[in-house]
Scaffold this motif. Structure first.
Motif, PDB file in Angstrom:
ATOM      1  N   SER A 122       0.828  -1.217   0.000  1.00 56.22           N
ATOM      2  CA  SER A 122       0.000   0.000   0.000  1.00 56.22           C
ATOM      3  C   SER A 122       0.855   1.257   0.000  1.00 56.22           C
ATOM      4  CB  SER A 122      -0.935   0.007   1.202  1.00 56.22           C
ATOM      5  OG  SER A 122      -0.215   0.204   2.407  1.00 56.22           O
ATOM      6  N   HIS A 123       2.065   1.172   0.566  1.00 51.56           N
ATOM      7  CA  HIS A 123       3.064   2.250   0.549  1.00 51.56           C
ATOM      8  C   HIS A 123       4.343   1.660   1.126  1.00 51.56           C
ATOM      9  CE1 HIS A 123       1.352   2.487   4.569  1.00 51.56           C
ATOM     10  NE2 HIS A 123       2.251   3.352   4.982  1.00 51.56           N
ATOM     11  N   TRP A 124       5.380   2.461   1.245  1.00 54.95           N
ATOM     12  CA  TRP A 124       6.695   1.877   1.525  1.00 54.95           C
ATOM     13  C   TRP A 124       6.958   1.591   2.997  1.00 54.95           C
ATOM     14  CZ3 TRP A 124      10.889   3.560   4.420  1.00 54.95           C
ATOM     15  CH2 TRP A 124      10.785   4.844   4.985  1.00 54.95           C
ATOM     16  N   HIS A 125       6.145   2.096   3.936  1.00 53.34           N
ATOM     17  CA  HIS A 125       6.479   1.998   5.366  1.00 53.34           C
ATOM     18  C   HIS A 125       6.696   0.566   5.845  1.00 53.34           C
ATOM     19  CE1 HIS A 125       4.860   6.226   6.616  1.00 53.34           C
ATOM     20  NE2 HIS A 125       6.146   6.243   6.309  1.00 53.34           N
ATOM     21  N   PHE A 126       7.611   0.450   6.802  1.00 50.20           N
ATOM     22  CA  PHE A 126       8.076  -0.877   7.236  1.00 50.20           C
ATOM     23  C   PHE A 126       6.957  -1.761   7.786  1.00 50.20           C
ATOM     24  CE2 PHE A 126       8.088  -1.229  11.913  1.00 50.20           C
ATOM     25  CZ  PHE A 126       7.602   0.031  12.231  1.00 50.20           C
ATOM     26  N   ASP A 127       5.952  -1.146   8.416  1.00 49.59           N
ATOM     27  CA  ASP A 127       4.905  -1.984   9.010  1.00 49.59           C
ATOM     28  C   ASP A 127       3.936  -2.509   7.943  1.00 49.59           C
ATOM     29  OD1 ASP A 127       4.369   0.795   8.916  1.00 49.59           O
ATOM     30  OD2 ASP A 127       2.726   0.626  10.336  1.00 49.59           O
ATOM     31  N   HIS A 128       4.223  -2.189   6.669  1.00 47.96           N
ATOM     32  CA  HIS A 128       3.438  -2.702   5.540  1.00 47.96           C
ATOM     33  C   HIS A 128       4.309  -3.483   4.551  1.00 47.96           C
ATOM     34  CE1 HIS A 128       0.032   0.034   6.666  1.00 47.96           C
ATOM     35  NE2 HIS A 128       1.040   0.645   7.242  1.00 47.96           N
ATOM     36  N   THR A 129       5.631  -3.350   4.672  1.00 46.11           N
ATOM     37  CA  THR A 129       6.538  -3.987   3.694  1.00 46.11           C
ATOM     38  C   THR A 129       7.615  -4.876   4.318  1.00 46.11           C
ATOM     39  OG1 THR A 129       8.024  -2.070   3.762  1.00 46.11           O
ATOM     40  CG2 THR A 129       6.325  -2.061   2.053  1.00 46.11           C
ATOM     41  N   ALA A 199       0.183  12.110   0.285  1.00 47.27           N
ATOM     42  CA  ALA A 199      -0.790  12.251   1.375  1.00 47.27           C
ATOM     43  C   ALA A 199      -0.116  11.887   2.698  1.00 47.27           C
ATOM     44  CB  ALA A 199      -1.995  11.366   1.094  1.00 47.27           C
ATOM     45  N   HIS A 200      -0.134  10.605   3.024  1.00 48.05           N
ATOM     46  CA  HIS A 200       0.545  10.076   4.222  1.00 48.05           C
ATOM     47  C   HIS A 200       2.042   9.928   3.917  1.00 48.05           C
ATOM     48  CE1 HIS A 200       1.264   7.127   7.485  1.00 48.05           C
ATOM     49  NE2 HIS A 200       1.717   6.290   6.574  1.00 48.05           N
ATOM     50  N   THR A 201       2.345   9.524   2.683  1.00 47.88           N
ATOM     51  CA  THR A 201       3.692   9.513   2.101  1.00 47.88           C
ATOM     52  C   THR A 201       3.507   9.904   0.626  1.00 47.88           C
ATOM     53  OG1 THR A 201       3.620   7.235   1.244  1.00 47.88           O
ATOM     54  CG2 THR A 201       4.312   7.511   3.546  1.00 47.88           C
ATOM     55  N   ALA A 218      -5.153   2.089   2.471  1.00 50.87           N
ATOM     56  CA  ALA A 218      -3.781   2.239   2.980  1.00 50.87           C
ATOM     57  C   ALA A 218      -3.777   3.142   4.219  1.00 50.87           C
ATOM     58  CB  ALA A 218      -2.860   2.772   1.877  1.00 50.87           C
ATOM     59  N   ASP A 219      -2.672   3.828   4.440  1.00 53.61           N
ATOM     60  CA  ASP A 219      -2.584   4.677   5.638  1.00 53.61           C
ATOM     61  C   ASP A 219      -3.155   6.078   5.416  1.00 53.61           C
ATOM     62  OD1 ASP A 219      -1.640   2.740   7.286  1.00 53.61           O
ATOM     63  OD2 ASP A 219       0.355   3.600   7.598  1.00 53.61           O
ATOM     64  N   THR A 220      -3.967   6.245   4.361  1.00 59.71           N
ATOM     65  CA  THR A 220      -4.696   7.512   4.262  1.00 59.71           C
ATOM     66  C   THR A 220      -5.849   7.524   5.263  1.00 59.71           C
ATOM     67  OG1 THR A 220      -6.310   6.815   2.574  1.00 59.71           O
ATOM     68  CG2 THR A 220      -4.186   7.677   1.789  1.00 59.71           C
TER      69      THR A 220
HETATM   70 ZN   LIG Z   1       2.382   4.278   6.973  1.00 62.04          ZN
END
Ligand SMILES: [Zn+2]
Length: 328
Positions: A122-129, A199-201, A218-220
């Protein structure tokens, strides 16, 4: 801890930009009371929440929730994971944290015997990748926005987390990239992937399971929680508000909406989140325009009306105030 928020130059000593370690632990459901009762006895004072949340993931429970059609969601460690099952192999939206692999594997097996073949970030952040590498090693092809690969490919520092992420291993990098929109046909379902402007990233995407009328945003959206905003990789409060507006505009009362964090929800909850963002932004902006420093704005408690409902997770009212202040 050093001041960890970018762009809050008016008050370099402010603590407002710090994550509360206690909240972060609570939020991750690290029930582990021992960690909780006295975190300072276990972690150095400047331990990043990234380290803590990774450790927490080792014991986090995963709840499996069936939604509609062949779509389910796994909630409990890192970002929420949407799962589409079927003959083409499982598709996951988001990889969560590697330390949760045994429990994620168990949860996936409880849904069906299909192997994991597809992963969307959903985006690059570690808690998602963070789980990209192991999911790729068991057969998943990884799809993401091109900025997700960009950030995972190089050392990327997130000021708000006081943490620099090293480049991800080759196997963790998304190989199917897109810039604006992408459509997938799998397991009898159509998936519409769409990029949000920053947005969030600057790497956030939504995925719509069109037949089931389910939207993963995602984290939006953090349902019921003040959200993190990552100014280090293109996020901003105004971008977050625009994404929230776009989310409201594209769902109906029947749409099931999966947030990056928090429980699965619906349109009225998206509206509530949007209105909270706008209200806090207006208050913080007005105070900043009066020339107030970050500490003075925090002291004015612009989030007071929202703290009880929204401040109980990773981001408390002070931290959210600092995140908004940085962008107005
Ligand atoms: Zn995030």
């Amino acid at each position: 801890m050093k001041n960890t928020l970018a762009k809050t130059n008016d008050a370099p000593d402010s603590k407002a930009g710090h994550f509360s370690r206690r909240r972060f632990l609570s939020a991750t459901g690290v029930a582990a009371a021992a960690v909780w009762l006295n975190p300072r006895s276990l972690f150095a004072d400047d331990t990043s929440p990234v380290i803590i949340i990774r450790q927490a993931a080792a014991t986090a429970k995963i709840n499996v929730q069936k939604l509609r059609g062949n779509v389910s969601v796994l909630v409990g460690s890192g970002g929420n994971i949407a799962v589409l099952t079927g003959r083409d192999g499982k598709l996951l939206m988001d990889a969560s944290i590697t330390a949760s692999r045994p429990r994620i594997t168990e949860a996936l097996a409880s849904l069906s015997a299909d192997p994991v073949k597809h992963l969307i970030n959903s985006h690059w952040h570690f808690d998602h990748t963070d789980g990209n590498e192991w999911l790729h090693s068991v057969g998943a092809e990884i799809t993401a926005h091109e900025n997700t690969r960009k950030h995972l490919s190089t050392t990327t520092r997130v000021e708000g987390w006081n943490f620099a992420f090293p480049p991800a291993p080759a196997g963790a990098l998304p190989t199917k990239l897109f810039a604006s929109e992408e459509t997938l046909h799998l397991n009898g379902a159509t998936l519409a992937l769409k990029y949000y402007p920053p947005a969030h990233t600057d790497s956030d995407i939504s995925v719509e399971f069109t037949d089931a009328d389910i939207l993963h945003v995602a984290d939006t959206w953090w349902n019921g929680h003040f959200p993190f905003i990552d100014y280090s990789t293109g996020g901003s409060i105004d971008g977050a508000i625009r994404a929230a507006e776009a989310n409201v505009a594209r769902v109906t009362d029947k749409t099931i909406v999966i947030p990056g964090h928090g429980p699965v929800g619906n349109k009225s909850q998206l509206v509530e989140f949007h209105d909270m963002l706008v209200s806090v932004r207006e208050k913080v902006s007005a105070l900043k325009q009066q020339g107030k420093s970050l500490d003075e704005v925090v002291a004015a408690k612009p989030t007071a009306d929202y703290d009880t409902k929204w401040g109980g997770y990773v981001i408390d009212g002070k931290t959210f105030t600092a995140l908004v202040y940085a962008g107005v």
